[in-house]
Scaffold this motif. Structure first.
Motif, PDB file in Angstrom:
ATOM      1  N   VAL A 247     -18.763-122.400 -10.469  1.00  0.00           N
ATOM      2  CA  VAL A 247     -18.378-120.988 -10.294  1.00  0.00           C
ATOM      3  C   VAL A 247     -17.237-120.855 -11.410  1.00  0.00           C
ATOM      4  N   LEU A 248     -16.301-121.752 -11.554  1.00  0.00           N
ATOM      5  CA  LEU A 248     -15.221-121.733 -12.558  1.00  0.00           C
ATOM      6  C   LEU A 248     -15.875-121.789 -13.703  1.00  0.00           C
ATOM      7  N   ILE A 249     -16.538-122.522 -14.227  1.00  0.00           N
ATOM      8  CA  ILE A 249     -17.159-122.806 -15.404  1.00  0.00           C
ATOM      9  C   ILE A 249     -18.066-121.680 -15.867  1.00  0.00           C
ATOM     10  N   PHE A 250     -18.628-120.983 -14.729  1.00  0.00           N
ATOM     11  CA  PHE A 250     -19.712-119.831 -14.911  1.00  0.00           C
ATOM     12  C   PHE A 250     -18.613-118.743 -15.506  1.00  0.00           C
ATOM     13  N   LEU A 251     -17.598-118.389 -14.766  1.00  0.00           N
ATOM     14  CA  LEU A 251     -16.781-117.198 -14.951  1.00  0.00           C
ATOM     15  C   LEU A 251     -16.022-117.505 -16.314  1.00  0.00           C
ATOM     16  N   LEU A 252     -15.626-118.751 -16.804  1.00  0.00           N
ATOM     17  CA  LEU A 252     -15.202-119.068 -18.157  1.00  0.00           C
ATOM     18  C   LEU A 252     -16.357-118.594 -19.074  1.00  0.00           C
ATOM     19  N   GLY A 253     -17.605-119.066 -18.902  1.00  0.00           N
ATOM     20  CA  GLY A 253     -18.810-118.810 -19.673  1.00  0.00           C
ATOM     21  C   GLY A 253     -18.903-117.103 -19.801  1.00  0.00           C
ATOM     22  N   ALA A 254     -18.603-116.603 -18.633  1.00  0.00           N
ATOM     23  CA  ALA A 254     -18.932-115.037 -18.836  1.00  0.00           C
ATOM     24  C   ALA A 254     -17.672-114.456 -19.693  1.00  0.00           C
ATOM     25  N   GLY A 255     -16.570-115.073 -19.526  1.00  0.00           N
ATOM     26  CA  GLY A 255     -15.567-114.593 -20.533  1.00  0.00           C
ATOM     27  C   GLY A 255     -16.058-114.532 -21.952  1.00  0.00           C
ATOM     28  N   MET A 256     -16.474-115.900 -22.182  1.00  0.00           N
ATOM     29  CA  MET A 256     -16.837-116.189 -23.578  1.00  0.00           C
ATOM     30  C   MET A 256     -18.054-115.227 -23.930  1.00  0.00           C
ATOM     31  N   MET A 257     -19.030-114.993 -23.148  1.00  0.00           N
ATOM     32  CA  MET A 257     -20.171-113.917 -23.541  1.00  0.00           C
ATOM     33  C   MET A 257     -19.837-112.589 -23.815  1.00  0.00           C
ATOM     34  N   TYR A 258     -18.643-112.073 -23.077  1.00  0.00           N
ATOM     35  CA  TYR A 258     -18.263-110.798 -22.995  1.00  0.00           C
ATOM     36  C   TYR A 258     -17.759-110.754 -24.579  1.00  0.00           C
ATOM     37  N   TYR A 259     -17.279-111.521 -25.160  1.00  0.00           N
ATOM     38  CA  TYR A 259     -16.927-111.322 -26.461  1.00  0.00           C
ATOM     39  C   TYR A 259     -18.053-111.506 -27.441  1.00  0.00           C
ATOM     40  N   ALA A 260     -18.908-112.413 -27.118  1.00  0.00           N
ATOM     41  CA  ALA A 260     -20.391-112.673 -28.025  1.00  0.00           C
ATOM     42  C   ALA A 260     -21.154-111.143 -27.977  1.00  0.00           C
TER      43      ALA A 260
END
Length: 300
Positions: A247-260
């Motif tokens: 879940v933590l990794i997914f949230l980190l990924g969501a943050g990166m995806m936001y900027y993408a």
């Protein structure tokens, strides 16, 4: 007065050494390697960790020194690199080559003490970076794809150092860092597009800061997050990630995806810079989470 001049000279020599070996980058690579080691080791051998740190730094330092020798004229054309030791004339090509060759031989010897497989992957990394990736940077956008191979080796190198074996676990670590490099370097290439253009470097997949590049950044960001979560499924051998860590990794990924996605919408340098730093945070925090997750599960 002469002592002050001598001290200044020594400081400048140290600064140039840090520049020619790209100390910040080398330290981040060593961090990745040690994270991989902690993931793969059943019992921590701190002497091996020391060897991995020294050998890893020399491996990266050698690659960067060779790279700056080959690109010294192009570096002189770009604002962000024109003050490097070679284009600025503060270091001779002969000295840079001495550092590169010495670091190659010493680094591979240190990694060989750990085990031959680790040294072999170190040699492959240097060869691909210097002999394939560097020449391709001024010829084709595919250079980023080629450069992703040596760039993905450090994380899995630590596991190999711990186990003397290459299998699905280090292969998964390799794939995580492999896919991660595309959004990272394309964001960097977008942010510094004008400077890279001065040097004749092809850093973006379409060659332009356009919709096609932005879409590919989104797709590779998705792949990065997906492969990062695969260990939660229990299909990657001894490399396992708990649901909470997932879940933590997914949230980190969501943050990166936001900027993408924001880059796709805005297509500006500011967002590209934000995505680049978000990607650095993602891979660093991911490695920390992976390691902490393993040892918390062992302690509980």
């Amino acid at each position: 007065m002469s002592k002050t001049i001598e001290n200044t000279y020594q400081v400048n020599r140290l600064t140039d050494f840090k520049e020619i070996t790209k100390m910040r980058l080398a330290v981040s690579v060593v961090f990745s390697s040690i994270a991989g080691y902690f993931l793969g080791a059943d019992k921590i051998n701190f002497f091996t960790v020391l060897l991995l740190g020294i050998g890893g730094y020399m491996m990266v330092g050698a690659s960067n020194a060779f790279n700056q020798v080959l690109e010294r004229d192009l570096d002189g054309l770009m604002s962000r690199t024109k003050n490097r030791p070679l284009p600025a004339g503060r270091m001779s090509v002969k000295m840079a080559l001495f550092i590169a060759v010495s670091f190659t031989l010493l680094g591979l010897a240190v990694l060989y003490i750990i085990n031959p497989v680790t040294s072999m992957f170190g040699a492959i990394s240097i060869f691909l970076y210097v002999s394939v990736y560097t020449p391709l940077k001024t010829k084709t956008p595919l250079s980023v794809f080629v450069g992703a191979f040596p760039g993905a080796i450090p994380f899995m190198l630590g596991w190999v150092a711990a186990t003397n074996d290459f299998s699905i676990e280090p292969g998964t670590l390799f794939m995580i860092q492999f896919f991660w490099q595309f959004p990272h370097f394309w964001a960097l290439g977008w942010w510094l597009y004008d400077d890279y253009e001065k040097g004749g470097f092809f850093m973006l997949p379409t060659g332009k800061r356009d919709k096609g590049t932005a879409i590919q950044i989104i797709l590779y960001t998705i792949w990065t997050v997906v492969i990062s979560l695969v260990p939660t499924l229990g299909v990657t051998g001894n490399l396992y990630l708990s649901p909470i860590a997932g879940v933590l990794i997914f949230l980190l990924g969501a943050g990166m995806m936001y900027y993408a996605v924001k880059l796709y919408r805005d297509r500006d340098q500011k967002t590209a810079k934000q995505l680049m730093f978000a990607s650095v945070s993602y891979i660093t925090l991911l490695q920390i989470i992976y390691v902490l997750d393993k040892y918390i599960r062992l302690w509980i």
